[in-house]
Design an enzyme around this catalytic site. Structure first.
Site, PDB file in Angstrom:
ATOM      1  N   SER A   7       0.854  -1.191   0.000  1.00 49.27           N
ATOM      2  CA  SER A   7       0.000   0.000   0.000  1.00 49.27           C
ATOM      3  C   SER A   7       0.886   1.236   0.000  1.00 49.27           C
ATOM      4  O   SER A   7       1.643   1.468   0.946  1.00 49.27           O
ATOM      5  CB  SER A   7      -0.886   0.013   1.239  1.00 49.27           C
ATOM      6  OG  SER A   7      -1.405   1.321   1.420  1.00 49.27           O
ATOM      7  N   HIS A  32      -1.101  -1.463  -4.321  1.00 52.19           N
ATOM      8  CA  HIS A  32      -2.376  -1.134  -3.666  1.00 52.19           C
ATOM      9  C   HIS A  32      -2.486   0.388  -3.511  1.00 52.19           C
ATOM     10  O   HIS A  32      -1.646   1.018  -2.867  1.00 52.19           O
ATOM     11  CB  HIS A  32      -2.417  -1.817  -2.299  1.00 52.19           C
ATOM     12  CG  HIS A  32      -3.724  -1.703  -1.587  1.00 52.19           C
ATOM     13  ND1 HIS A  32      -4.790  -2.537  -1.847  1.00 52.19           N
ATOM     14  CD2 HIS A  32      -4.150  -0.856  -0.615  1.00 52.19           C
ATOM     15  CE1 HIS A  32      -5.817  -2.221  -1.065  1.00 52.19           C
ATOM     16  NE2 HIS A  32      -5.453  -1.194  -0.305  1.00 52.19           N
ATOM     17  N   ASP A  34      -4.807   3.461  -2.220  1.00 51.12           N
ATOM     18  CA  ASP A  34      -5.918   3.769  -1.312  1.00 51.12           C
ATOM     19  C   ASP A  34      -6.535   5.119  -1.645  1.00 51.12           C
ATOM     20  O   ASP A  34      -5.902   6.154  -1.468  1.00 51.12           O
ATOM     21  CB  ASP A  34      -5.413   3.775   0.139  1.00 51.12           C
ATOM     22  CG  ASP A  34      -5.133   2.374   0.646  1.00 51.12           C
ATOM     23  OD1 ASP A  34      -6.051   1.538   0.574  1.00 51.12           O
ATOM     24  OD2 ASP A  34      -4.001   2.116   1.100  1.00 51.12           O
ATOM     25  N   MET A  36      -9.341   7.804  -0.762  1.00 46.14           N
ATOM     26  CA  MET A  36     -10.211   8.200   0.359  1.00 46.14           C
ATOM     27  C   MET A  36     -10.791   9.581   0.072  1.00 46.14           C
ATOM     28  O   MET A  36     -10.085  10.467  -0.401  1.00 46.14           O
ATOM     29  CB  MET A  36      -9.395   8.258   1.652  1.00 46.14           C
ATOM     30  CG  MET A  36      -8.665   6.967   1.968  1.00 46.14           C
ATOM     31  SD  MET A  36      -7.840   7.067   3.561  1.00 46.14           S
ATOM     32  CE  MET A  36      -6.939   5.507   3.567  1.00 46.14           C
ATOM     33  N   HIS A  65      -8.314   0.541  -4.146  1.00 52.29           N
ATOM     34  CA  HIS A  65      -9.242   0.376  -3.030  1.00 52.29           C
ATOM     35  C   HIS A  65     -10.015   1.679  -2.848  1.00 52.29           C
ATOM     36  O   HIS A  65      -9.457   2.680  -2.399  1.00 52.29           O
ATOM     37  CB  HIS A  65      -8.414   0.014  -1.777  1.00 52.29           C
ATOM     38  CG  HIS A  65      -9.204  -0.144  -0.531  1.00 52.29           C
ATOM     39  ND1 HIS A  65      -8.628  -0.253   0.706  1.00 52.29           N
ATOM     40  CD2 HIS A  65     -10.544  -0.220  -0.326  1.00 52.29           C
ATOM     41  CE1 HIS A  65      -9.572  -0.379   1.631  1.00 52.29           C
ATOM     42  NE2 HIS A  65     -10.747  -0.357   1.025  1.00 52.29           N
ATOM     43  N   MET A  67     -12.331   3.907  -1.049  1.00 56.08           N
ATOM     44  CA  MET A  67     -13.017   4.218   0.224  1.00 56.08           C
ATOM     45  C   MET A  67     -13.755   5.526   0.023  1.00 56.08           C
ATOM     46  O   MET A  67     -13.379   6.582   0.543  1.00 56.08           O
ATOM     47  CB  MET A  67     -11.969   4.311   1.349  1.00 56.08           C
ATOM     48  CG  MET A  67     -11.434   2.951   1.760  1.00 56.08           C
ATOM     49  SD  MET A  67      -9.857   3.068   2.622  1.00 56.08           S
ATOM     50  CE  MET A  67      -8.739   3.085   1.235  1.00 56.08           C
ATOM     51  N   MET A 136     -11.350  -5.994   5.323  1.00 54.85           N
ATOM     52  CA  MET A 136     -10.591  -5.015   6.105  1.00 54.85           C
ATOM     53  C   MET A 136     -10.279  -5.640   7.458  1.00 54.85           C
ATOM     54  O   MET A 136     -11.172  -6.178   8.120  1.00 54.85           O
ATOM     55  CB  MET A 136     -11.392  -3.732   6.312  1.00 54.85           C
ATOM     56  CG  MET A 136     -11.560  -2.864   5.078  1.00 54.85           C
ATOM     57  SD  MET A 136     -10.033  -2.515   4.187  1.00 54.85           S
ATOM     58  CE  MET A 136      -9.064  -1.636   5.422  1.00 54.85           C
ATOM     59  N   ASP A 174      -6.380  -6.487   4.439  1.00 53.72           N
ATOM     60  CA  ASP A 174      -5.815  -5.135   4.398  1.00 53.72           C
ATOM     61  C   ASP A 174      -5.913  -4.486   5.773  1.00 53.72           C
ATOM     62  O   ASP A 174      -7.009  -4.244   6.275  1.00 53.72           O
ATOM     63  CB  ASP A 174      -6.603  -4.321   3.354  1.00 53.72           C
ATOM     64  CG  ASP A 174      -6.070  -2.905   3.183  1.00 53.72           C
ATOM     65  OD1 ASP A 174      -5.006  -2.586   3.734  1.00 53.72           O
ATOM     66  OD2 ASP A 174      -6.742  -2.122   2.469  1.00 53.72           O
TER      67      ASP A 174
HETATM   68  C1  DX5 Z   1      -6.390   1.608   5.414  1.00 48.38           C
HETATM   69  C2  DX5 Z   1      -5.919   1.253   4.027  1.00 48.38           C
HETATM   70  C3  DX5 Z   1      -4.797   0.300   4.026  1.00 48.38           C
HETATM   71  C4  DX5 Z   1      -3.551   0.778   4.706  1.00 48.38           C
HETATM   72  C5  DX5 Z   1      -2.730  -0.393   5.125  1.00 48.38           C
HETATM   73  O1  DX5 Z   1      -7.561   2.333   5.318  1.00 48.38           O
HETATM   74  O2  DX5 Z   1      -6.971   0.688   3.277  1.00 48.38           O
HETATM   75  O3  DX5 Z   1      -4.514  -0.137   2.705  1.00 48.38           O
HETATM   76  O4  DX5 Z   1      -2.772   1.616   3.908  1.00 48.38           O
HETATM   77  O5  DX5 Z   1      -1.636   0.052   5.837  1.00 48.38           O
HETATM   78  P1  DX5 Z   1      -0.927  -0.815   6.974  1.00 48.38           P
HETATM   79  O6  DX5 Z   1      -0.388  -2.043   6.313  1.00 48.38           O
HETATM   80  O7  DX5 Z   1       0.123   0.100   7.486  1.00 48.38           O
HETATM   81  O8  DX5 Z   1      -1.988  -1.147   8.001  1.00 48.38           O
HETATM   82 ZN    ZN Z   2      -6.450  -0.341   1.382  1.00 45.36          ZN
END
Ligand code: DX5
Ligand code: ZN
Length: 223
Positions: A7, A32, A34, A36, A65, A67, A136, A174
């Site tokens: 990620s 990956h 993320d 948001m 991903h 969110m 998650m 994740d």
């Molecule tokens: C959290 C994200 C994850 C996050 C994982 O909302 O979806 O992908 O970046 O990071 P670590 O491995 O540090 O928990």
């Molecule tokens: Zn993620």
């Protein structure tokens, strides 16, 4: 076979392209990303223009991903930007089937995500239509959080649902995955592993990815 999906949330955002090349050289299987929106989760990160700007940096699949609220409105923009796998949450997604169909009609891999507090029965209506389920293992929004212990049983339960239905979707986990729990999650049935801080905070990221793979198949301590 397991796949490692670093990620980039835990990487240095001032040089994202170089960070992606670094994990590619270190042996990552996919990247990956993320996304948001400040509504679905408290944090705001990146959107399609940033993903598009990174597309030529690597040949690795982009594991995106989402969110965000109403992901259906933005699916095409993320596909145009170069997403290969698109994960949409079941929470706050009133048109789940339409969203999954949209992803598949564009020839991309469709994935559904559930938060730790969301029960697996919310997936029953869609399980036979997805390529992957993302569980998650922390509440989404931030990197560097601690794995929630009860999630191991949830992975086992999802694996059981897949076997009972004769379905071969991937199971991605994740949040808070590291050398101490990767064996536990792969034993439970996960085969795609997201890791942010465990990889990017490691002094030797190639060594860390190699150790994660080794630990995924062995409960023994790495010397
Ligand atoms: C959290 C994200 C994850 C996050 C994982 O909302 O979806 O992908 O970046 O990071 P670590 O491995 O540090 O928990
Ligand atoms: Zn993620």
């Amino acid at each position: 076979m397991i796949k490692i999906s670093p990620s980039i949330l835990a990487s240095d955002f001032s040089k994202l392209g170089e960070e992606i090349s670094r994990v590619e050289k270190a042996g990552a299987d996919m990247i990956h990303l993320d996304v948001m929106d400040g509504h679905f989760v408290p944090n705001i990160t990146i959107g399609p223009p940033v993903i598009k700007s990174l597309r030529d940096v690597t040949g690795l699949p982009f594991d995106v991903h989402l969110m965000i609220d109403n992901p259906e409105r933005h699916i095409e923009a993320f596909i145009d930007a170069g997403a290969d796998i698109l994960s949409v949450h079941v929470e706050k997604n009133p048109h789940l089937h339409r969203t999954i169909e949209m992803i598949k009609n564009h020839g991309r891999r469709a994935s559904v995500v559930v938060n730790p507090a969301t029960p697996l029965n919310t997936l029953e209506v869609i399980l036979d239509k997805v390529d992957m389920v993302l569980l998650m293992t922390v509440d989404p929004g931030f990197g560097g959080q601690q794995y929630i212990d009860g999630m191991t049983q949830k992975i086992r339960d999802l694996k059981k649902m897949a076997v009972e239905r004769g379905l071969g979707f991937d199971i991605e986990v994740d949040g808070g995955i590291d050398l101490d729990n990767i064996y536990e999650v792969t034993q439970a049935g996960a085969n795609v592993i997201v890791a942010g801080s465990a990889i990017f905070n490691a002094p030797d990221i190639a060594g860390m990815i190699r150790d994660l793979r080794r630990k995924a198949f062995s409960a023994e301590e790495i010397k």
